[in-house]
Write a protein that holds these residues in place. Structure first.
Motif, PDB file in Angstrom:
ATOM      1  N   GLN A 166      -1.983  -3.477   4.253  1.00 15.73           N
ATOM      2  CA  GLN A 166      -2.050  -2.336   5.167  1.00 15.73           C
ATOM      3  C   GLN A 166      -0.737  -1.561   5.092  1.00 15.73           C
ATOM      4  OE1 GLN A 166      -3.680  -3.202   9.088  1.00 15.73           O
ATOM      5  NE2 GLN A 166      -4.791  -4.976   8.271  1.00 15.73           N
ATOM      6  N   ASP A 167      -0.594  -0.866   3.983  1.00 16.87           N
ATOM      7  CA  ASP A 167       0.638  -0.151   3.711  1.00 16.87           C
ATOM      8  C   ASP A 167       0.317   1.016   2.777  1.00 16.87           C
ATOM      9  OD1 ASP A 167       3.787  -0.340   3.706  1.00 16.87           O
ATOM     10  OD2 ASP A 167       3.165   0.048   1.645  1.00 16.87           O
ATOM     11  N   VAL A 168       1.032   2.121   2.965  1.00 21.03           N
ATOM     12  CA  VAL A 168       0.781   3.311   2.151  1.00 21.03           C
ATOM     13  C   VAL A 168       1.019   3.027   0.671  1.00 21.03           C
ATOM     14  CG1 VAL A 168       1.516   5.677   1.723  1.00 21.03           C
ATOM     15  CG2 VAL A 168       1.354   4.851   4.065  1.00 21.03           C
ATOM     16  N   GLY A 169       2.058   2.230   0.369  1.00 21.50           N
ATOM     17  CA  GLY A 169       2.343   1.920  -1.022  1.00 21.50           C
ATOM     18  C   GLY A 169       1.198   1.199  -1.704  1.00 21.50           C
ATOM     19  N   LEU A 170       0.483   0.374  -0.941  1.00 21.07           N
ATOM     20  CA  LEU A 170      -0.629  -0.391  -1.510  1.00 21.07           C
ATOM     21  C   LEU A 170      -1.886   0.449  -1.671  1.00 21.07           C
ATOM     22  CD1 LEU A 170      -0.697  -3.386  -2.431  1.00 21.07           C
ATOM     23  CD2 LEU A 170       1.333  -2.686  -1.180  1.00 21.07           C
ATOM     24  N   ILE A 171      -1.899   1.672  -1.133  1.00 18.97           N
ATOM     25  CA  ILE A 171      -3.033   2.558  -1.379  1.00 18.97           C
ATOM     26  C   ILE A 171      -3.030   3.022  -2.831  1.00 18.97           C
ATOM     27  CG2 ILE A 171      -4.053   4.804  -0.790  1.00 18.97           C
ATOM     28  CD1 ILE A 171      -3.106   4.417   2.057  1.00 18.97           C
ATOM     29  N   ILE A 172      -1.839   3.296  -3.367  1.00 20.54           N
ATOM     30  CA  ILE A 172      -1.765   3.839  -4.726  1.00 20.54           C
ATOM     31  C   ILE A 172      -1.279   2.826  -5.766  1.00 20.54           C
ATOM     32  CG2 ILE A 172      -1.496   6.232  -4.018  1.00 20.54           C
ATOM     33  CD1 ILE A 172       1.492   5.938  -4.229  1.00 20.54           C
ATOM     34  N   HIS A 173      -0.667   1.722  -5.330  1.00 18.50           N
ATOM     35  CA  HIS A 173      -0.142   0.752  -6.299  1.00 18.50           C
ATOM     36  C   HIS A 173      -1.241   0.107  -7.158  1.00 18.50           C
ATOM     37  CE1 HIS A 173       1.734  -2.781  -8.005  1.00 18.50           C
ATOM     38  NE2 HIS A 173       1.102  -3.586  -7.179  1.00 18.50           N
ATOM     39  N   PRO A 174      -2.313  -0.475  -6.588  1.00 25.00           N
ATOM     40  CA  PRO A 174      -3.322  -1.096  -7.454  1.00 25.00           C
ATOM     41  C   PRO A 174      -4.011  -0.115  -8.411  1.00 25.00           C
ATOM     42  CG  PRO A 174      -3.520  -1.909  -5.210  1.00 25.00           C
ATOM     43  CD  PRO A 174      -2.586  -0.753  -5.161  1.00 25.00           C
ATOM     44  N   PRO A 175      -4.425   1.093  -7.956  1.00 24.66           N
ATOM     45  CA  PRO A 175      -5.022   2.017  -8.934  1.00 24.66           C
ATOM     46  C   PRO A 175      -4.093   2.362 -10.089  1.00 24.66           C
ATOM     47  CG  PRO A 175      -5.542   2.738  -6.705  1.00 24.66           C
ATOM     48  CD  PRO A 175      -4.544   1.627  -6.583  1.00 24.66           C
ATOM     49  N   MET A 176      -2.802   2.560  -9.803  1.00 26.97           N
ATOM     50  CA  MET A 176      -1.850   2.852 -10.870  1.00 26.97           C
ATOM     51  C   MET A 176      -1.743   1.678 -11.843  1.00 26.97           C
ATOM     52  SD  MET A 176      -0.303   5.799 -10.899  1.00 26.97           S
ATOM     53  CE  MET A 176      -0.042   7.230  -9.864  1.00 26.97           C
ATOM     54  N   LEU A 177      -1.650   0.468 -11.287  1.00 31.03           N
ATOM     55  CA  LEU A 177      -1.533  -0.724 -12.124  1.00 31.03           C
ATOM     56  C   LEU A 177      -2.777  -0.894 -12.990  1.00 31.03           C
ATOM     57  CD1 LEU A 177       0.837  -2.749 -12.226  1.00 31.03           C
ATOM     58  CD2 LEU A 177      -0.507  -4.267 -10.788  1.00 31.03           C
ATOM     59  N   TYR A 178      -3.944  -0.682 -12.396  1.00 31.16           N
ATOM     60  CA  TYR A 178      -5.192  -0.827 -13.144  1.00 31.16           C
ATOM     61  C   TYR A 178      -5.332   0.250 -14.205  1.00 31.16           C
ATOM     62  CZ  TYR A 178      -7.010  -4.398  -9.953  1.00 31.16           C
ATOM     63  OH  TYR A 178      -7.209  -5.550  -9.232  1.00 31.16           O
ATOM     64  N   MET A 179      -4.866   1.469 -13.902  1.00 36.02           N
ATOM     65  CA  MET A 179      -4.892   2.522 -14.922  1.00 36.02           C
ATOM     66  C   MET A 179      -4.072   2.094 -16.136  1.00 36.02           C
ATOM     67  SD  MET A 179      -6.747   5.265 -14.250  1.00 36.02           S
ATOM     68  CE  MET A 179      -5.997   6.611 -15.161  1.00 36.02           C
ATOM     69  N   GLY A 180      -2.977   1.394 -15.904  1.00 35.21           N
ATOM     70  CA  GLY A 180      -2.182   0.889 -17.014  1.00 35.21           C
ATOM     71  C   GLY A 180      -2.857  -0.255 -17.735  1.00 35.21           C
ATOM     72  N   TYR A 181      -3.312  -1.247 -16.969  1.00 35.10           N
ATOM     73  CA  TYR A 181      -4.024  -2.383 -17.568  1.00 35.10           C
ATOM     74  C   TYR A 181      -5.182  -1.909 -18.437  1.00 35.10           C
ATOM     75  CZ  TYR A 181      -1.949  -6.226 -14.793  1.00 35.10           C
ATOM     76  OH  TYR A 181      -1.118  -7.166 -14.262  1.00 35.10           O
ATOM     77  N   VAL A 182      -6.069  -1.131 -17.834  1.00 32.25           N
ATOM     78  CA  VAL A 182      -7.298  -0.728 -18.512  1.00 32.25           C
ATOM     79  C   VAL A 182      -6.995   0.283 -19.611  1.00 32.25           C
ATOM     80  CG1 VAL A 182      -9.617   0.197 -18.186  1.00 32.25           C
ATOM     81  CG2 VAL A 182      -8.561  -1.151 -16.372  1.00 32.25           C
ATOM     82  N   GLY A 183      -5.934   1.084 -19.414  1.00 29.38           N
ATOM     83  CA  GLY A 183      -5.590   2.075 -20.424  1.00 29.38           C
ATOM     84  C   GLY A 183      -5.282   1.466 -21.773  1.00 29.38           C
ATOM     85  N   PHE A 184      -4.741   0.251 -21.778  1.00 31.78           N
ATOM     86  CA  PHE A 184      -4.463  -0.394 -23.060  1.00 31.78           C
ATOM     87  C   PHE A 184      -5.747  -0.757 -23.809  1.00 31.78           C
ATOM     88  CE2 PHE A 184      -0.163  -1.555 -21.247  1.00 31.78           C
ATOM     89  CZ  PHE A 184       0.535  -0.740 -22.120  1.00 31.78           C
ATOM     90  N   SER A 185      -6.881  -0.710 -23.123  1.00 31.47           N
ATOM     91  CA  SER A 185      -8.153  -0.937 -23.819  1.00 31.47           C
ATOM     92  C   SER A 185      -8.415   0.170 -24.836  1.00 31.47           C
ATOM     93  CB  SER A 185      -9.314  -1.011 -22.820  1.00 31.47           C
ATOM     94  OG  SER A 185      -9.537   0.240 -22.198  1.00 31.47           O
TER      95      SER A 185
END
Length: 664
Positions: A166-185
């Motif tokens: 329950q934090d503003v940083g966690l609203i955008i942190h997982p999508p950014m991380l996943y964009m990186g993870y999945v982007g390497f596909s």
């Protein structure tokens, strides 16, 4: 009704993914035009279906549909609407749906921006990404369905979102991380498609490079946001744990960094083909490994999803299939991966090779340090701990040759050069490095060898980057990608300076203190003025107010201790006065006897430079992606099929390539 629509969309998407993985690949191999033409429509249909599924789950959260099990377990009617929406990816099932949706987004992006690629090559790339989608869609549908109902009984209210999230940083942190993870596909798909088609040439590397830079930029942003969140949210002032889940994101970042440099050599000189293919496979495989670690239930972490081992076994099998299949294909096509380019011992190729070796060595160390305790425990040998001291000591040794090679590299010519030609230029950074070293030693009392050396080398790197930009810019206008590379190197220098100084110059003091009392930390006086009670939307809190001063500077800080009603969890919200040169940081601990509280006060010099470095590296990747060379890439058809393109077009394409190599 909407959850059923979402579930049905997932099922249809799985069918379309199977078709995408099979028919375009057959069409490309057998030259069946109709099958090849199916690739892009299937991709766009998949993206639409998964967008519908994601919207349906988001709608259920927004409207508090507690008849959906996943919503009931991870939301609450008192939760603010923005946290209800971010709760969509706040636990295992929803985060997997986000993972798959982002994969469809990247796939649609490849399909949309590939108009100049040969149709057969596009079909192969999209087919590989379709195969990746099959595994994760099957995982979501059969083991992790976010649309399961609680019927016939369903709760009046939900259990609430994990307070950590329950934090503003966690609203955008997982999508950014996943964009990186999945982007390497995408880099993985380009490498596998090139192996299948036997086209491991400069154009393959040129097409892979902007997609790899995009994924690396997103992953850098995600890691930076995660570090920032850990710093201000967890209450102890730390920015990195060397936690297994943090390492899970750091490992693909290391592989991706090496891949970016390797792609540059493959594109410009036709060398390092084996490195590039293996790093593309490794970067995505390590992203899958991170997914396995987070969801397998084999580790305990504030970042991990509580999940059963059956789900972890599914991902492990899928990981083995992906890695095993890609490496088998690599072995089969080994004769196509041989580089014929020759270069001397002192050349830019060798320095980039050294950087890649160092990055891979660091990756192996982090991988072993992360997995060894897990394996040791699983085979019944008991628990062992490999923590921050080990990783810190290894990193201290690794970065020295890495930053030296990074500093010298831009000055060295391709293929062959002489050290005598550049040695004078390298002394340009010596003066500012010496000044900074003396300043740090006298004013910040930094007398640890590796920390002082880190500051010196990082300053030397930054000075050489600026000097190289000035001297190169006088000769020719620099392309945007050159500015992006330089900005990325400056970001790394800022990161090293922030880490080196923060590690040894931070001062903290934990005390028992009551309102009206004061404590002094590093010439800053913290006066505890009052404690107030406060009611939030789904929590109650104590606000501790502090007046801070050091004679020339004074301000107020507020630290919080929150008690979440549904989870009975306690969270700390630190009070921070940020600054470019120092942070003043205070956190509220436990309430003690009477009106006393446990309080920790910190003075952290240069800590902001850590995240400044991350921001500069992300901006550097954006500048590289926006370079016009990546917006106007020559088509594979013009270069690979000269008889069809015509002799004039073929000669023109070759001239452009030669001119680009000379310019670089």
């Amino acid at each position: 009704m909407l959850p059923e629509i979402g579930h049905f969309s997932l099922l249809i998407s799985l069918v379309f993914s199977v078709c995408l993985a099979i028919f375009p690949l057959i069409g490309a191999q057998k030259k069946i035009v109709e099958f090849v033409a199916l690739a892009k429509p299937l991709v766009y249909a998949n993206f639409t279906l998964l967008s519908v599924a994601f919207f349906c789950l988001s709608w259920a959260f927004y409207h508090n549909d507690f008849s959906v099990t996943y919503v009931a377990m991870n939301s609450n009617s008192d939760l603010p609407w923005y946290y209800r929406l971010s709760a969509v990816w706040g636990a295992h099932e929803g985060s997997l749906l986000l993972w798959v949706w982002i994969l469809s987004l990247w796939t649609a992006g490849v399909a949309f921006f590939s108009s100049s690629l040969d149709d057969d090559d596009v079909a192969r790339v999209l087919a590989v990404m379709g195969f990746i989608a099959i595994g994760f869609l099957a995982f979501v549908i059969f083991t992790s369905n976010p649309f399961e109902r609680t019927f016939p009984m369903f709760p009046i209210d939900g259990r609430d979102l994990n307070p950590l999230l329950q934090d503003v940083g966690l609203i955008i942190h997982p999508p950014m991380l996943y964009m990186g993870y999945v982007g390497f596909s995408v880099a993985f798909a380009f490498a596998v498609a090139a192996l299948i088609g036997g086209k491991l040439d400069a154009t393959w590397a040129r097409w892979s490079r902007p997609w790899t830079l995009s994924a690396w930029g997103f992953l850098t942003a995600g890691i930076t946001l995660g570090s920032w969140w850990a710093y201000y949210e967890l209450g102890w002032g730390g920015w990195w744990f060397w936690d297994p889940v943090e390492n899970a994101s750091f490992m693909p970042w290391l592989a991706g960094t090496a891949l970016i440099h390797s792609l540059a050599v493959t594109e410009k000189r036709g060398a390092f083909k084996s490195w590039t293919v293996l790093l593309a496979i490794s970067a995505f495989s390590l992203s899958l490994l991170g997914t396995f670690l987070v969801r397998s239930g084999i580790l305990v972490s504030v970042h991990a999803f509580a999940s059963d081992p059956t789900r972890g076994l599914f991902i492990l099998v899928y990981l083995l299939i992906v890695i095993g299949g890609a490496l088998t294909l690599y072995a089969w096509r080994a004769d196509k991966v041989v580089s014929t380019h020759r270069y001397k011992l002192f050349s830019r190729e060798v320095l980039l090779f050294v950087n890649n070796v160092l990055l891979v060595a660091a990756l192996v160390v982090v991988l072993l340090g992360t997995l060894l305790p897990l394996v040791h425990k699983e085979i019944g040998l008991g628990s062992i701990s490999i923590g921050a001291p080990f990783f810190d000591s290894v990193s201290s040794i690794w970065f020295i040759p890495f930053i030296i090679a990074l500093s010298i590299g831009p000055f060295v010519r391709w293929k062959q050069d002489r050290f005598s030609r550049i040695k004078t230029k390298l002394f340009v950074g010596a003066v500012p490095a010496a000044i900074v070293a003396i300043t740090c030693y006298l004013m910040l009392q930094i007398n640890t060898f590796f920390s002082l050396l880190g500051v010196v080398l990082a300053t030397w790197l930054a000075a050489l980057v600026v000097y190289e930009l000035i001297t190169s810019g006088k000769k020719n206008p620099l392309p945007l990608s050159h500015w992006g590379m330089s900005l990325g190197h400056l970001g790394f220098a800022a990161l090293v300076i922030g880490i080196a100084i923060t590690k040894v110059a931070s001062v903290d003091k934990s005390v028992r203190i009551s309102p009206g009392q004061s404590v002094t930390v590093n010439n800053y006086e913290f006066k505890f003025t009052a404690v107030e009670q406060f009611e939030g939307p789904n929590y109650s809190a104590y606000h501790a107010l502090f007046d801070v001063s050091n004679g020339s500077d004074s301000f107020s800080l507020k630290a919080e201790k929150r008690y979440y009603k549904m989870h009975s969890n306690v969270m700390t919200e630190a009070g921070i006065d940020p600054g470019l040169w120092r942070d003043i940081y205070i956190s509220l601990g436990e309430q003690l006897d009477g009106d006393a509280w446990a309080v920790t006060a910190n003075v952290k010099p240069f800590v902001r430079w850590i995240w400044l470095g991350g921001v500069l590296m992300v901006l550097g990747s954006i500048m590289c992606i926006l370079d016009k060379r990546y917006r106007k890439i020559l088509s594979w058809r013009a270069q690979r099929q000269p008889s069809e393109a015509g002799p004039v077009e073929s000669v023109s394409a070759n001239k452009v390539i030669e001119q680009k190599v000379k310019f670089e």
